[in-house]
Design a protein around this motif. Structure first.
Motif, PDB file in Angstrom:
ATOM      1  N   GLY A   1       0.553  -1.434   0.142  1.00 54.09           N
ATOM      2  CA  GLY A   1       0.061  -0.295  -0.381  1.00 54.09           C
ATOM      3  C   GLY A   1       1.010   1.244   0.097  1.00 54.09           C
ATOM      4  N   SER A   2       0.154   2.333  -0.660  1.00 55.48           N
ATOM      5  CA  SER A   2       1.253   3.665   0.044  1.00 55.48           C
ATOM      6  C   SER A   2       0.412   4.475   0.589  1.00 55.48           C
ATOM      7  CB  SER A   2       0.964   4.429  -2.014  1.00 55.48           C
ATOM      8  OG  SER A   2       0.259   3.951  -2.419  1.00 55.48           O
ATOM      9  N   VAL A   3       0.877   5.654   0.926  1.00 52.18           N
ATOM     10  CA  VAL A   3       0.963   6.800   1.936  1.00 52.18           C
ATOM     11  C   VAL A   3       0.654   7.997   1.277  1.00 52.18           C
ATOM     12  CG1 VAL A   3       1.227   8.167   4.117  1.00 52.18           C
ATOM     13  CG2 VAL A   3       1.643   5.289   3.631  1.00 52.18           C
ATOM     14  N   ARG A   4      -0.267   8.946   1.505  1.00 54.58           N
ATOM     15  CA  ARG A   4      -0.073   9.703  -0.094  1.00 54.58           C
ATOM     16  C   ARG A   4      -1.613  11.029   0.963  1.00 54.58           C
ATOM     17  NH1 ARG A   4       0.206   8.712  -5.208  1.00 54.58           N
ATOM     18  NH2 ARG A   4       0.044   6.683  -5.390  1.00 54.58           N
ATOM     19  N   LEU A   5      -1.036  11.796   0.354  1.00 58.76           N
ATOM     20  CA  LEU A   5      -2.046  13.106   1.029  1.00 58.76           C
ATOM     21  C   LEU A   5      -2.695  13.150   0.741  1.00 58.76           C
ATOM     22  CD1 LEU A   5      -0.916  16.628   1.998  1.00 58.76           C
ATOM     23  CD2 LEU A   5      -1.392  16.821  -0.353  1.00 58.76           C
ATOM     24  N   MET A   6      -3.932  13.895   2.124  1.00 60.27           N
ATOM     25  CA  MET A   6      -5.090  13.709   2.083  1.00 60.27           C
ATOM     26  C   MET A   6      -5.956  14.923   1.249  1.00 60.27           C
ATOM     27  SD  MET A   6      -5.291  12.387   5.910  1.00 60.27           S
ATOM     28  CE  MET A   6      -7.070  12.601   5.948  1.00 60.27           C
ATOM     29  N   THR A   7      -7.518  14.958   0.445  1.00 61.86           N
ATOM     30  CA  THR A   7      -7.911  15.544  -0.776  1.00 61.86           C
ATOM     31  C   THR A   7      -8.778  15.905  -0.050  1.00 61.86           C
ATOM     32  OG1 THR A   7      -7.081  14.013  -2.014  1.00 61.86           O
ATOM     33  CG2 THR A   7      -5.404  15.598  -2.346  1.00 61.86           C
ATOM     34  N   PRO A   8      -9.157  15.933   1.091  1.00 62.24           N
ATOM     35  CA  PRO A   8     -10.946  15.791   1.226  1.00 62.24           C
ATOM     36  C   PRO A   8     -11.131  17.495   0.357  1.00 62.24           C
ATOM     37  CG  PRO A   8      -9.679  16.406   3.360  1.00 62.24           C
ATOM     38  CD  PRO A   8      -8.885  15.851   2.367  1.00 62.24           C
ATOM     39  N   ASP A   9     -12.525  17.379   0.387  1.00 62.36           N
ATOM     40  CA  ASP A   9     -13.016  18.869  -0.187  1.00 62.36           C
ATOM     41  C   ASP A   9     -13.836  19.045   0.858  1.00 62.36           C
ATOM     42  OD1 ASP A   9     -13.368  17.962  -2.624  1.00 62.36           O
ATOM     43  OD2 ASP A   9     -14.972  16.785  -3.266  1.00 62.36           O
ATOM     44  N   ASP A  10     -13.496  20.765   1.856  1.00 65.31           N
ATOM     45  CA  ASP A  10     -13.493  21.368   2.068  1.00 65.31           C
ATOM     46  C   ASP A  10     -13.644  21.028   3.895  1.00 65.31           C
ATOM     47  OD1 ASP A  10     -15.539  22.999   0.066  1.00 65.31           O
ATOM     48  OD2 ASP A  10     -16.904  21.935   0.263  1.00 65.31           O
ATOM     49  N   LEU A  11     -12.796  19.851   3.854  1.00 64.82           N
ATOM     50  CA  LEU A  11     -12.613  19.620   5.421  1.00 64.82           C
ATOM     51  C   LEU A  11     -10.787  20.112   5.009  1.00 64.82           C
ATOM     52  CD1 LEU A  11     -14.394  15.987   5.586  1.00 64.82           C
ATOM     53  CD2 LEU A  11     -14.943  18.664   6.550  1.00 64.82           C
ATOM     54  N   SER A  12      -9.980  20.903   6.212  1.00 65.34           N
ATOM     55  CA  SER A  12      -9.457  21.659   7.070  1.00 65.34           C
ATOM     56  C   SER A  12      -8.204  19.899   7.018  1.00 65.34           C
ATOM     57  CB  SER A  12      -8.868  22.434   7.996  1.00 65.34           C
ATOM     58  OG  SER A  12     -10.096  21.918   8.958  1.00 65.34           O
ATOM     59  N   ILE A  13      -6.880  19.930   6.294  1.00 66.65           N
ATOM     60  CA  ILE A  13      -6.025  19.131   6.283  1.00 66.65           C
ATOM     61  C   ILE A  13      -4.828  20.112   7.556  1.00 66.65           C
ATOM     62  CG2 ILE A  13      -4.014  18.104   4.917  1.00 66.65           C
ATOM     63  CD1 ILE A  13      -6.630  17.028   5.425  1.00 66.65           C
ATOM     64  N   PRO A  14      -4.527  19.733   8.247  1.00 67.26           N
ATOM     65  CA  PRO A  14      -3.537  18.034   8.680  1.00 67.26           C
ATOM     66  C   PRO A  14      -5.465  17.860   9.676  1.00 67.26           C
ATOM     67  CG  PRO A  14      -2.460  19.549  10.177  1.00 67.26           C
ATOM     68  CD  PRO A  14      -3.549  20.316   9.349  1.00 67.26           C
ATOM     69  N   HIS A  15      -5.739  16.243   9.103  1.00 67.47           N
ATOM     70  CA  HIS A  15      -7.276  16.549  10.068  1.00 67.47           C
ATOM     71  C   HIS A  15      -7.018  15.734  11.844  1.00 67.47           C
ATOM     72  CE1 HIS A  15      -9.206  11.646  11.136  1.00 67.47           C
ATOM     73  NE2 HIS A  15     -10.108  13.045  11.586  1.00 67.47           N
ATOM     74  N   ILE A  16      -7.078  16.878  11.833  1.00 71.11           N
ATOM     75  CA  ILE A  16      -6.750  17.270  13.648  1.00 71.11           C
ATOM     76  C   ILE A  16      -8.121  17.145  14.638  1.00 71.11           C
ATOM     77  CG2 ILE A  16      -5.434  18.101  15.434  1.00 71.11           C
ATOM     78  CD1 ILE A  16      -4.970  19.887  14.067  1.00 71.11           C
ATOM     79  N   GLY A  17      -7.967  15.764  15.418  1.00 73.15           N
ATOM     80  CA  GLY A  17      -8.987  15.455  16.846  1.00 73.15           C
ATOM     81  C   GLY A  17      -9.961  14.308  16.966  1.00 73.15           C
ATOM     82  N   TRP A  18     -11.198  13.756  17.407  1.00 66.35           N
ATOM     83  CA  TRP A  18     -11.160  12.799  17.656  1.00 66.35           C
ATOM     84  C   TRP A  18     -11.900  12.364  16.964  1.00 66.35           C
ATOM     85  CZ3 TRP A  18      -9.326  10.772  22.824  1.00 66.35           C
ATOM     86  CH2 TRP A  18      -9.047  11.730  23.825  1.00 66.35           C
ATOM     87  N   ASN A  19     -11.762  11.114  16.296  1.00 68.81           N
ATOM     88  CA  ASN A  19     -12.370  10.851  15.069  1.00 68.81           C
ATOM     89  C   ASN A  19     -13.580   9.329  15.816  1.00 68.81           C
ATOM     90  OD1 ASN A  19     -14.432  10.355  12.800  1.00 68.81           O
ATOM     91  ND2 ASN A  19     -12.706  11.411  12.214  1.00 68.81           N
ATOM     92  N   LYS A  20     -14.116   9.134  15.297  1.00 65.38           N
ATOM     93  CA  LYS A  20     -15.286   7.788  15.899  1.00 65.38           C
ATOM     94  C   LYS A  20     -14.457   6.520  14.867  1.00 65.38           C
ATOM     95  CE  LYS A  20     -19.596   5.628  15.584  1.00 65.38           C
ATOM     96  NZ  LYS A  20     -20.987   5.790  16.129  1.00 65.38           N
ATOM     97  N   LEU A  21     -14.259   5.629  15.605  1.00 61.85           N
ATOM     98  CA  LEU A  21     -13.907   4.228  14.498  1.00 61.85           C
ATOM     99  C   LEU A  21     -14.905   3.461  14.401  1.00 61.85           C
ATOM    100  CD1 LEU A  21     -10.325   2.895  17.234  1.00 61.85           C
ATOM    101  CD2 LEU A  21     -10.367   3.417  14.952  1.00 61.85           C
TER     102      LEU A  21
END
Lengths: 253, 198
Positions: B102-122
């Motif tokens: 597998g490979s590791v690439r920059l995240m490019t979500p629309d309208d969401l800020s990068i870095p992805h910081i915070g509590w997210n649900k598993l």
């Protein structure tokens, strides 16, 4: 989807949690490590220590508090107050803080934000902005607890901070701070719509519905409170249970 | 004893603090011999992919990690998880440890800020021993800008941030967490304890 965060803030002076009593004096009210552990147990998503130590010598005491907290609290820890240089950032992060918040020093020297973000990563640079409303409807940046008006537009300053590499904005309204009538929703909306980075709402919460309001009516990512939690008027758990009832995503402890 | 690999990456003390708090024996080390003798290995890390691979190779640790990670439980955390994969694309194409394809690439979500910081649900994708005893409403703490494209059979859990973001991976003895278990409250401590009990 990210959970909305609830962040208790502790004022620390010379290694002790302190609280102003009716604006006449400051009283020592506890050990910051114990207070932070208690908030962690209640489900706090992050803890903020605000160092209000006046003397330079006191900084070592604060770093020791951070070190001891990092040994028993396993949620992100943000430390602010008196941060002026890259060395202050480095010392605070090395002691175990995850983020450092910078206020007046960044207003006076905005490049500090860029330098810190370049060296330590933008995720750990929180720019704290204290602001109040002007008669013309704009918001202006103030420092020294609201005593000095810097004549800078708060929304423009938030945009500039983001461009320089701030990872988050901690926005305190000096108009609502301490009043307990709710967060400054208009000021939050003005800043949230101008930046993409997370904005932490601060100043004014006094009741459960203020938390629901701030998340339903603004784009704030987190809400910060000090005395409300400190005087046990509400617990973090009670706030989150209320938010969950309103279908606002929160992490339950 | 758990060996926490110290290759100059930041924030490794918080992993040690969490293991100490749980009463688990752990040591920070940059010696190949300690990694060979340890019962388990943790590869932490905050920083950039090419820089980290370069540091590991300068320290002469790449081969020992590749050999030992398939013999005994190995946990990569954050950047340490990303290094598990075959390739990283942070600034330039970099060879990873290749423990999972597998490979590791920059995240490019629309309208969401990068870095992805915070509590997210598993969100569980398949059974994984590190999730033992955890429910289906567990949040963990993320701080990252790059994400791994992980084959489905190695994807234990993901979170939603514009798209499915790889959160927890596992293949044989190799485990990786994109989030920070050492900063994820009780849920994170449980995950670390589960790892120690493998």
């Amino acid at each position: 989807m990210l959970a909305k965060r609830i962040i208790p803030c502790l004022d620390v002076r010379e290694g002790k949690v302190v609280k102003g009593i009716n604006f006449v004096g400051i009283k020592e009210v506890g050990d910051p490590v114990e207070c932070a552990a208690e908030y962690d147990a209640q489900g706090a998503d992050e803890i903020v220590f605000l160092d209000i130590t006046a003397s330079h010598e006191g900084r070592g005491t604060m770093l020791d508090v951070v070190r001891r907290t990092a040994q028993k609290v396993f949620v992100p820890l943000t430390v602010g107050g008196g941060i002026r240089t890259i060395d202050d950032f480095r010392d605070t992060l090395r002691a175990g803080a995850d983020k450092v918040s910078v206020n007046s020093a960044a207003v006076k020297n905005p490049q500090l934000i860029r330098e810190a973000a370049d060296i330590f990563g933008c995720q750990c640079v929180v720019v704290a902005i204290d602001a109040k409303k002007c008669p013309d409807g704009h918001y202006t940046v103030v420092i020294n607890g609201g005593r000095i008006d810097m004549g800078i537009d708060a929304v423009e300053w938030a945009k500039q901070a983001e461009a320089l590499g701030a990872g988050e904005i901690l926005l305190t309204s000096m108009d609502t701070d301490g009043v307990k009538g709710g967060f400054d929703l208009d000021m939050l909306n003005a800043v949230c719509s101008a930046v993409k980075i997370p904005v932490i709402a601060s100043g004014g919460c006094g009741a459960l519905e203020h938390f629901t309001d701030v998340f339903e009516k603004t784009g704030a990512s987190a809400a910060l409170a000090a005395s409300l939690f400190h005087y046990k008027e509400l617990t973090v758990g009670e706030v989150k249970a209320e938010l969950k009832k309103h279908d606002i995503p929160v992490r339950m402890a | 004893m758990i060996a926490i690999v110290d290759y100059g990456a930041g924030n490794i003390f918080s992993v040690k603090n969490a293991l100490d708090y749980l009463g688990l024996s752990a040591e920070l080390t940059s010696k190949a011999e300690d990694i060979r003798n340890a019962d388990k290995i943790i590869l932490p890390g905050v920083g950039a992919f090419p820089w980290a691979m370069n540091k590991l190779s300068e320290s002469g640790l790449v081969d020992v990690i590749k050999e030992e990670a398939v013999k005994k439980p190995f946990l990569g955390i954050c950047l340490g998880m990303q290094l598990i994969f075959s390739k990283g694309y942070e600034f330039e194409e970099t060879e990873g440890l290749g423990l999972i394809d597998g490979s590791v690439r920059l995240m490019t979500p629309d309208d969401l800020s990068i870095p992805h910081i915070g509590w997210n649900k598993l969100v569980k994708n398949r059974e994984c021993a590190l999730l033992n005893g955890l429910g289906d409403d567990e949040y963990v703490y993320f701080v990252h800008s790059y994400a791994a494209d992980c084959p489905d059979d190695a994807l234990a859990a993901y979170c939603e941030y514009g798209r499915k973001v790889t959160a927890l991976v596992n293949k044989g003895t190799v485990y990786g967490a994109q989030f920070h278990p050492e900063k994820s409250g009780k849920t994170g401590l449980k995950i670390l304890r589960n790892f120690a009990e493998l």
